[in-house]
Design an enzyme around this catalytic site. Sequence first.
Site, short mmCIF file in Angstrom:
data_model
loop_
_atom_site.label_atom_id
_atom_site.label_comp_id
_atom_site.label_asym_id
_atom_site.label_seq_id
_atom_site.Cartn_x
_atom_site.Cartn_y
_atom_site.Cartn_z
N SER A 22 34.35 68.48 32.95
CA SER A 22 33.91 69.66 33.71
C SER A 22 33.03 70.54 32.85
O SER A 22 32.97 70.39 31.63
CB SER A 22 35.12 70.46 34.20
OG SER A 22 35.85 71.01 33.11
N ASP A 246 29.99 70.57 21.01
CA ASP A 246 31.07 71.47 21.41
C ASP A 246 32.11 71.69 20.31
O ASP A 246 32.64 72.80 20.17
CB ASP A 246 31.73 71.02 22.71
CG ASP A 246 32.12 69.55 22.73
OD1 ASP A 246 32.10 68.90 21.66
OD2 ASP A 246 32.43 69.04 23.83
N THR A 268 39.62 66.95 25.49
CA THR A 268 39.55 65.53 25.78
C THR A 268 39.71 64.72 24.50
O THR A 268 40.36 63.69 24.45
CB THR A 268 38.23 65.18 26.48
OG1 THR A 268 38.15 65.91 27.70
CG2 THR A 268 38.13 63.70 26.78
#
Length: 504
Positions: A22, A246, A268
């Site tokens: 997402s 990220d 994740t």
Amino acid sequence: MAQQAQEARTDCYAAVDIGASSGRVVVGYVEDGLIRLEEVHRFDNRQVRRNGHDCWDVELLSSELVRGLARCKEEGFAPKSVGIDTWGVDFVLLDAGDNLVGDAVAYRDARTNGMYEVADAIMAPEEHYRRCGLQRQPFNTIYQFLALQREHPEQLEAADAFLMIPDYLNFLLTGVKAVEYTNASTTGLLNAETGAWDETVMEAFGIPRRLFPNVTHAGACLGPVRPEVAQAIGYDTRVVLPATHDTGSAYLAVPACEPPAVFLSSGTWSLLGVENRSPICSEGAFRANFTNEGGYHFRYRFLKNIMGLWMIQSIRRELNGITYVVDEKAIRKGRLHQYMRVEGLGHEIGFPDLIKAADEAEAAGVVASIVNVNDDRFLAPDSMIEEICAACEESGQPVPGTLGELMLCVYESLVRCYRDAVAELAALAGHEYASINIVGGGCRDGHLNRRTAELCGLPVYAGPVEGTALGNLAVQMLADGVFPHLKAVRAAIAESFDVQKVEP
């Protein structure tokens, strides 16, 4: 409540944070010395099956990016700048007319199977590590290039530019082609010492240097958004590069309680390591499979990439009948049915249900079976549940027969990997660590935090949850002079957000 459009707040910044499942757009600003966040848009990220491969839907990402920036204005914000971060390793190729060449193949695709052997015949893995310092993973960009050379050499011939996923989204916003350092460091093509493209590696592997813009660093301003973008979102703004990987952004937001501290970006993937001022490309680091990824302002994230919450996310999707890749064949059934019949769960299962199942199994004295969470078999199986059960059966351990036993297997396997990685890290660093600092969505998992503290024998500091978005915003604020240096930003983060301490 949203402010009126004519009163749009301009002393703010927008972080576009896109993960494997997402994405969201988060607005940040400073008020009374504290950093405030407001999420204005959230969207699903998905993979699609194209030309025999699992690919990112970059058209969807670009449209949701613009929609999210437009939502900023609707919510009363006109950010001074925008920063984009995503996962690493994946890329697109553009031709001379700036059109996409081929698809944006996703890192979990199977095209890199067998590329270790191909790569090792070209350059010894120890030599490649000494030059690039990158953990050996089947999806690293260099292996993707080797696969592309064999399947579609015509695409490399037609290509004029290489851009990683956040770089491509930045290009769509500004028209500027730039590859940012932290994401470039995940390719296996960047020299760990110099921070520039390693032309020796590129030449050895037949990867054309002409495709690669020189590396640009976090904090650089790419310029204003294109006029058509400004019109679509309703305001003028500029694009500033955060740490576009990220994890690079997440590490910026770690308050580092009780140093020397181990950092864990928990999502994740679980990225467990420390922040160094120089790379460690020793034989010991190579053998332990630690990576040296680029960090903000010439820092190095010395860490181990662990499978992380992917296994838990996959189990939840299966229990709810959701596939990860659009148009993928239906999820295989079998033991899946017995888990779905667990009383009280039904078919809409959330993460709290999975945590509760693990808690109850632990309280009942269940002895968990253990699997190697970093085994490539868990990277993209047709059914995560079936793969875990098969791994237990093959190793002669009890096969999980209930949802609680399944979840306890995953949790215990994950925290043992954390424990081993912390021990390896201490051995390589030559000293012990005093705490583990967890940021990201995984820091909300009370079971995982508690077992990590207990098994590692270290206090766990959990939070902030919004680590990646905060790190993204921190660079934009530093670039705009809101804070004088990184230490001041981290102090403001520690003051602004709750951090929960979990004792071992």
